[in-house]
Design a protein around this motif. Structure first.
Motif, PDB file in Angstrom:
ATOM      1  N   LEU A   3       0.825  -1.205   0.000  1.00 18.63           N
ATOM      2  CA  LEU A   3       0.000   0.000   0.000  1.00 18.63           C
ATOM      3  C   LEU A   3       0.865   1.262   0.000  1.00 18.63           C
ATOM      4  CD1 LEU A   3      -2.826   1.389   0.560  1.00 18.63           C
ATOM      5  CD2 LEU A   3      -2.231   1.247   2.984  1.00 18.63           C
ATOM      6  N   ILE A   4       0.514   2.230  -0.825  1.00 19.74           N
ATOM      7  CA  ILE A   4       1.115   3.563  -0.744  1.00 19.74           C
ATOM      8  C   ILE A   4       0.170   4.380   0.126  1.00 19.74           C
ATOM      9  CG2 ILE A   4       2.112   5.478  -2.058  1.00 19.74           C
ATOM     10  CD1 ILE A   4       1.831   3.769  -4.593  1.00 19.74           C
ATOM     11  N   ARG A   5       0.634   4.786   1.282  1.00 19.04           N
ATOM     12  CA  ARG A   5      -0.272   5.435   2.237  1.00 19.04           C
ATOM     13  C   ARG A   5      -0.595   6.865   1.789  1.00 19.04           C
ATOM     14  NH1 ARG A   5      -1.176   2.470   6.618  1.00 19.04           N
ATOM     15  NH2 ARG A   5      -1.988   4.291   7.742  1.00 19.04           N
ATOM     16  N   SER A   6      -1.825   7.283   2.063  1.00 18.67           N
ATOM     17  CA  SER A   6      -2.326   8.609   1.661  1.00 18.67           C
ATOM     18  C   SER A   6      -2.917   9.335   2.856  1.00 18.67           C
ATOM     19  CB  SER A   6      -3.394   8.444   0.576  1.00 18.67           C
ATOM     20  OG  SER A   6      -4.067   9.668   0.354  1.00 18.67           O
ATOM     21  N   ARG A  83       3.032  10.963 -16.136  1.00 19.74           N
ATOM     22  CA  ARG A  83       3.249  12.198 -15.366  1.00 19.74           C
ATOM     23  C   ARG A  83       2.069  12.472 -14.443  1.00 19.74           C
ATOM     24  NH1 ARG A  83       5.260  14.433 -20.004  1.00 19.74           N
ATOM     25  NH2 ARG A  83       3.489  15.831 -20.315  1.00 19.74           N
ATOM     26  N   MET A  84       0.864  12.231 -14.927  1.00 18.97           N
ATOM     27  CA  MET A  84      -0.323  12.457 -14.097  1.00 18.97           C
ATOM     28  C   MET A  84      -0.292  11.550 -12.880  1.00 18.97           C
ATOM     29  SD  MET A  84      -4.394  11.973 -14.945  1.00 18.97           S
ATOM     30  CE  MET A  84      -4.379  10.175 -14.906  1.00 18.97           C
ATOM     31  N   ARG A  85      -0.009  10.289 -13.098  1.00 20.29           N
ATOM     32  CA  ARG A  85       0.004   9.338 -11.983  1.00 20.29           C
ATOM     33  C   ARG A  85       1.081   9.708 -10.961  1.00 20.29           C
ATOM     34  NH1 ARG A  85      -1.905   4.359 -10.544  1.00 20.29           N
ATOM     35  NH2 ARG A  85      -0.473   3.069  -9.322  1.00 20.29           N
ATOM     36  N   GLY A  86       2.237  10.024 -11.492  1.00 16.74           N
ATOM     37  CA  GLY A  86       3.340  10.387 -10.596  1.00 16.74           C
ATOM     38  C   GLY A  86       3.018  11.617  -9.761  1.00 16.74           C
ATOM     39  N   ARG A  87       2.452  12.615 -10.411  1.00 16.46           N
ATOM     40  CA  ARG A  87       2.143  13.865  -9.722  1.00 16.46           C
ATOM     41  C   ARG A  87       1.035  13.664  -8.683  1.00 16.46           C
ATOM     42  NH1 ARG A  87       3.654  18.144  -7.196  1.00 16.46           N
ATOM     43  NH2 ARG A  87       2.357  20.003  -7.507  1.00 16.46           N
ATOM     44  N   LEU A  88       0.019  12.853  -9.013  1.00 12.48           N
ATOM     45  CA  LEU A  88      -1.070  12.610  -8.057  1.00 12.48           C
ATOM     46  C   LEU A  88      -0.561  11.852  -6.838  1.00 12.48           C
ATOM     47  CD1 LEU A  88      -4.151  11.778 -10.342  1.00 12.48           C
ATOM     48  CD2 LEU A  88      -3.859  13.780  -8.858  1.00 12.48           C
ATOM     49  N   ILE A  89       0.334  10.905  -7.047  1.00  7.99           N
ATOM     50  CA  ILE A  89       0.896  10.172  -5.910  1.00  7.99           C
ATOM     51  C   ILE A  89       1.665  11.143  -5.004  1.00  7.99           C
ATOM     52  CG2 ILE A  89       2.637   8.424  -5.264  1.00  7.99           C
ATOM     53  CD1 ILE A  89       1.609   6.723  -7.625  1.00  7.99           C
ATOM     54  N   GLU A  90       2.431  12.026  -5.624  1.00  7.24           N
ATOM     55  CA  GLU A  90       3.167  13.052  -4.894  1.00  7.24           C
ATOM     56  C   GLU A  90       2.228  13.917  -4.042  1.00  7.24           C
ATOM     57  OE1 GLU A  90       6.886  14.955  -6.988  1.00  7.24           O
ATOM     58  OE2 GLU A  90       5.084  16.096  -7.500  1.00  7.24           O
ATOM     59  N   LEU A  91       1.123  14.363  -4.656  1.00  9.84           N
ATOM     60  CA  LEU A  91       0.209  15.280  -3.968  1.00  9.84           C
ATOM     61  C   LEU A  91      -0.600  14.596  -2.876  1.00  9.84           C
ATOM     62  CD1 LEU A  91      -1.262  17.264  -7.029  1.00  9.84           C
ATOM     63  CD2 LEU A  91       0.328  18.154  -5.308  1.00  9.84           C
ATOM     64  N   LEU A  92      -0.907  13.310  -3.085  1.00 10.64           N
ATOM     65  CA  LEU A  92      -1.873  12.644  -2.206  1.00 10.64           C
ATOM     66  C   LEU A  92      -1.225  11.715  -1.185  1.00 10.64           C
ATOM     67  CD1 LEU A  92      -4.506  11.845  -5.002  1.00 10.64           C
ATOM     68  CD2 LEU A  92      -4.727  13.623  -3.236  1.00 10.64           C
ATOM     69  N   ALA A  93       0.083  11.528  -1.289  1.00 12.15           N
ATOM     70  CA  ALA A  93       0.760  10.606  -0.372  1.00 12.15           C
ATOM     71  C   ALA A  93       0.836  11.200   1.038  1.00 12.15           C
ATOM     72  CB  ALA A  93       2.168  10.296  -0.882  1.00 12.15           C
ATOM     73  N   GLU A  94       0.847  10.323   2.003  1.00 15.68           N
ATOM     74  CA  GLU A  94       1.011  10.727   3.391  1.00 15.68           C
ATOM     75  C   GLU A  94       2.270  11.594   3.490  1.00 15.68           C
ATOM     76  OE1 GLU A  94      -0.720   7.718   6.551  1.00 15.68           O
ATOM     77  OE2 GLU A  94       1.469   7.544   6.438  1.00 15.68           O
ATOM     78  N   GLY A  95       2.150  12.725   4.166  1.00 17.01           N
ATOM     79  CA  GLY A  95       3.297  13.603   4.334  1.00 17.01           C
ATOM     80  C   GLY A  95       3.523  14.571   3.189  1.00 17.01           C
ATOM     81  N   SER A  96       2.618  14.589   2.223  1.00 19.04           N
ATOM     82  CA  SER A  96       2.777  15.523   1.096  1.00 19.04           C
ATOM     83  C   SER A  96       2.835  16.963   1.599  1.00 19.04           C
ATOM     84  CB  SER A  96       1.601  15.374   0.131  1.00 19.04           C
ATOM     85  OG  SER A  96       1.524  16.505  -0.712  1.00 19.04           O
ATOM     86  N   ALA A  97       3.778  17.710   1.072  1.00 18.79           N
ATOM     87  CA  ALA A  97       3.916  19.111   1.476  1.00 18.79           C
ATOM     88  C   ALA A  97       2.759  19.954   0.940  1.00 18.79           C
ATOM     89  CB  ALA A  97       5.248  19.649   0.950  1.00 18.79           C
ATOM     90  N   ALA A  99      -0.521  18.962   0.736  1.00 19.83           N
ATOM     91  CA  ALA A  99      -1.832  18.428   1.136  1.00 19.83           C
ATOM     92  C   ALA A  99      -2.837  19.550   1.406  1.00 19.83           C
ATOM     93  CB  ALA A  99      -1.681  17.525   2.363  1.00 19.83           C
ATOM     94  N   ARG A 100      -2.387  20.613   2.042  1.00 17.80           N
ATOM     95  CA  ARG A 100      -3.329  21.689   2.388  1.00 17.80           C
ATOM     96  C   ARG A 100      -3.870  22.414   1.152  1.00 17.80           C
ATOM     97  NH1 ARG A 100      -1.295  25.378   7.231  1.00 17.80           N
ATOM     98  NH2 ARG A 100      -2.713  26.763   6.105  1.00 17.80           N
ATOM     99  N   GLU A 101      -3.046  22.480   0.116  1.00 21.41           N
ATOM    100  CA  GLU A 101      -3.526  23.112  -1.116  1.00 21.41           C
ATOM    101  C   GLU A 101      -4.484  22.197  -1.894  1.00 21.41           C
ATOM    102  OE1 GLU A 101       0.313  24.930  -2.977  1.00 21.41           O
ATOM    103  OE2 GLU A 101       0.666  24.014  -0.990  1.00 21.41           O
ATOM    104  N   VAL A 102      -4.240  20.895  -1.783  1.00 19.09           N
ATOM    105  CA  VAL A 102      -5.061  19.939  -2.533  1.00 19.09           C
ATOM    106  C   VAL A 102      -6.421  19.718  -1.866  1.00 19.09           C
ATOM    107  CG1 VAL A 102      -5.207  17.520  -3.271  1.00 19.09           C
ATOM    108  CG2 VAL A 102      -3.043  18.775  -3.514  1.00 19.09           C
ATOM    109  N   ALA A 103      -6.429  19.713  -0.532  1.00 16.95           N
ATOM    110  CA  ALA A 103      -7.642  19.341   0.218  1.00 16.95           C
ATOM    111  C   ALA A 103      -8.927  20.053  -0.247  1.00 16.95           C
ATOM    112  CB  ALA A 103      -7.414  19.558   1.709  1.00 16.95           C
ATOM    113  N   PRO A 104      -8.894  21.365  -0.570  1.00 20.35           N
ATOM    114  CA  PRO A 104     -10.131  22.023  -1.006  1.00 20.35           C
ATOM    115  C   PRO A 104     -10.681  21.497  -2.332  1.00 20.35           C
ATOM    116  CG  PRO A 104      -8.424  23.634  -0.450  1.00 20.35           C
ATOM    117  CD  PRO A 104      -7.759  22.304  -0.465  1.00 20.35           C
ATOM    118  N   HIS A 105      -9.881  20.725  -3.040  1.00 26.39           N
ATOM    119  CA  HIS A 105     -10.314  20.226  -4.347  1.00 26.39           C
ATOM    120  C   HIS A 105     -10.771  18.771  -4.289  1.00 26.39           C
ATOM    121  CE1 HIS A 105      -8.798  24.009  -5.548  1.00 26.39           C
ATOM    122  NE2 HIS A 105      -7.533  23.684  -5.348  1.00 26.39           N
TER     123      HIS A 105
END
Lengths: 433, 433
Positions: A3-6, A83-97, A99-105
């Motif tokens: 599992l890749i944790r989110s 690129r899409m998959r890689g970027r989404l994993i980056e944004l949604l992974a546990e500890g993403s820097a 996360a606060r910008e993504v959460a409203p979306h």
């Protein structure tokens, strides 16, 4: 693969269909909004249009997601998919820097309506599971002639009707058609009485091919964007009368239901398994460069009107004798060009034992045996029956799911040619099909 | 109906295919220009995009013609189709007060390139000429079983491949495929050696239908925008091996060539004739409210590489046992939705005598007889052969034509999987298919 944790609620739950490893692609809307691209994660949907507009994606100069279909992203090609998959994993992974910008979306799945995830260019249906071909062949032509002579040499397929493809949740009506009873000479015009489902996997073609140029199995695999669950509803009585000599036509054109989520090829990568041992050697153009099938557990639930569900079939996508890559390579053999948004049904994925048969035709052995369900039994489908397909690829502490692929069968129209106002209005939007 | 005289050069010539009575719809471009909608008249093409921009049309608030396809006009519906025809007759008739304003928007046919006239939504091929069904049935199953039992009760059809449809003039390549010789057990991978044409008429669906709602024959007829000539190229050796049990697939997917001009239903109105006498009563949903076939003389020319043309077939569209209206009504029977831009091939239009057979398969009786042509003979097509279909509805002092529907067969690729640079590039645009 683990599992890749989110950080998204529900995504790390072992029971979830949508861990960060999955990231399937759908189209959603909330009340009064326009449908647009979204990606499922845990209990939420990532609003890809908003994420793109907020400048958080960085994967394309052109806007790809503020559309009611994934075709634009698919046409952008495999490097953009990665690129899409890689970027989404980056944004949604546990500890993403971020996360606060993504959460409203993120949108809760509970408040979203799901739509057809892509614009179907053309739809082809194959016949690639051996047990299904043998079961149907035995019923129609006897055990000695069960498999047609060409079956072990090519993935048999026929063109279906793209306009009939609908998303999970769309109700459908029992069709009228020409039916000829065995002891009559001429056909009747009547509603189908042997209406059926077919459990299939659908491959979604992301990249086109050139007219006049067949592709190899390896090239074909690279063209596939992802997979959906697919129910190829079939009117068996109409089919039996119409299908000779040019194949099924109206018997398969009432509706074909697909799951709301396209699970990407990338998400299924860890679940590759070999196709079954070949009984006859295949021509070199069908050679597989590596494991091309997938280990995906599949099941079918039947819920009568107002009743409870019974699981009537359990099988696995690894039963397919021909992989989607082989099907697609064969599809281009004569120079036939493939398009972004083409959909390839696998054919009914029946397994060798009775409980793994992927259609009522097989489960009830041509209507001669009753299939027991909670509170009753069936040979073919009855009015009000809901069929739900589910698929699950089980990883180490996580699973990849497609979301339910379901549809309810409504009673036939009393008179299919009745016009409410006496006039047929082709432009009127129907509430259900 | 007599000739409607026009001031445009060539339009009143009795030999012209494009008198003012016709006004067929095509897509054209001149050197370096973008393709756009045009209407043929005499030796000229009316530039519909320029005419619209000049404010001379008054038929729609939205621009309909500055596009490389007629789909927008078709989707606008039958009253717009009528307004367009009426307005064009007004502008182009002898004595028109607006001739001087229109004249700058005419382009000589000699300098225009013609493109596919509409975006094909889906393509269906029928099997609606009785002589063809009997000829093929006799060859494949013997004279007693020539007509399948369902044939006299429904227009048999199957879904084809829309991506294979090309415009007249497009070269095509002899395809590779799986072929099994009668005295061998396993198939070979080889170029087709029994490559064939099929002479058909294609109906172009202008108006969509609703999912779940079949249409009557009368409603179906009203949905049809017009007709094209259609050559359903067929690889007979591939077809024989692949077509059981689910119908033709790769054998019909190399290419389907259509004429550059869509002749509108309105132009063909004076040429309506009854379908043939029924051998078996049809179910009421197939009843025809009036004469639904057309009296269109059809011919096929074969021109060998560097040689001269021989007309190898002369027949008539009135040979069809089922009209396009019946085909379309049947197509919707199970609730299948039709779309703007759907194309319905009639099936090969063979007549009762030998010279009226619309395919090499029939002309050479399965390859057993030689068909004589100028400077040689044929059983199936040879590399370099060009096939040209022509159609002509003869009125009183004028005729309605479709323009030539032709295509040349190129030799098969030496190795269909060879990649010039070692890499398959799906995005490269091919020069011919």
């Amino acid at each position: 693969m683990a599992l890749i944790r989110s950080w998204v609620p529900g995504a790390n739950d072992a029971e979830s269909s949508f861990p960060l490893n999955n990231l399937p692609c759908g189209v959603f809307s909330c009340l009064g909004e326009a449908p647009r691209c979204g990606v499922a994660i845990g209990d939420m949907i990532v609003d890809m249009a908003k994420l793109e507009r907020a400048g958080l994606l960085h994967i394309s100069a052109e806007p790809l997601f503020d559309k009611p279909f994934w075709n634009a992203l698919m046409a952008a090609g495999p490097s953009t998919w990665s690129r899409m998959r890689g970027r989404l994993i980056e944004l949604l992974a546990e500890g993403s820097a971020e996360a606060r910008e993504v959460a409203p979306h993120l949108v809760s799945m509970n408040v979203a309506q799901l739509h057809l995830p892509f614009r179907i260019a053309e739809y082809t249906d194959f016949y690639a599971a051996r047990c299904h071909a043998e079961n149907v062949g035995t019923m129609f032509r006897g055990a000695e002639n069960a498999l047609p002579p060409n079956w072990l040499h090519m993935p048999i397929g026929y063109n279906g009707r793209a306009s009939s493809v609908v998303v999970s949740g769309t109700e459908l009506r029992r069709p009228w058609g020409q039916v000829k009873h065995p002891n009559e000479i001429t056909p009747q015009f009547s509603p189908s009485t042997r209406f059926d489902f077919e459990l299939e996997l659908g491959a979604v073609v992301g990249m086109p091919s050139q007219p006049g140029r067949p592709v190899t199995v390896e090239e074909a695999d690279a063209m596939i964007f992802g997979y959906v669950l697919l129910n190829d509803w079939s009117a068996r009585d109409i089919q039996a009368w119409e299908y000779q000599p040019l194949g099924p036509f109206q018997s398969k054109a009432t509706a074909t239901t697909i799951s709301p989520w396209i699970v990407t090829r990338a998400a299924l990568e860890p679940f590759r398994v070999e196709t079954p041992t070949r009984q006859a050697a295949l021509l070199p153009y069908l050679a597989e460069p590596r494991a091309m099938n997938y280990d995906i557990a599949l099941e079918v639930g039947l819920t009568p009107q107002g009743g409870t569900e019974t699981v009537i079939c359990r099988t696995n996508a690894s039963q397919l004798y021909y992989s989607a890559g082989q099907q697609l390579a064969h599809h281009t053999l004569s120079g036939c060009a493939m398009s972004t948004g083409d959909l390839l049904g696998s054919g009914t994925i029946s397994g060798p034992d009775k409980a793994s048969r992927g259609s009522m035709l097989e489960l009830s052995w041509g209507g001669t045996e009753r299939v027991m369900i909670s509170g009753g039994s069936r040979s073919f489908l009855e009015d009000g029956d809901q069929i739900t397909l589910r698929g699950r690829a089980q990883g180490d502490g996580y699973a990849i799911g497609f979301g339910d692929c379901s549809g309810r069968l409504l009673a036939a129209l009393t008179d299919p040619y009745a016009r409410e106002d006496g006039v047929y209005d082709a432009c009127r939007t129907p509430r259900s099909i």
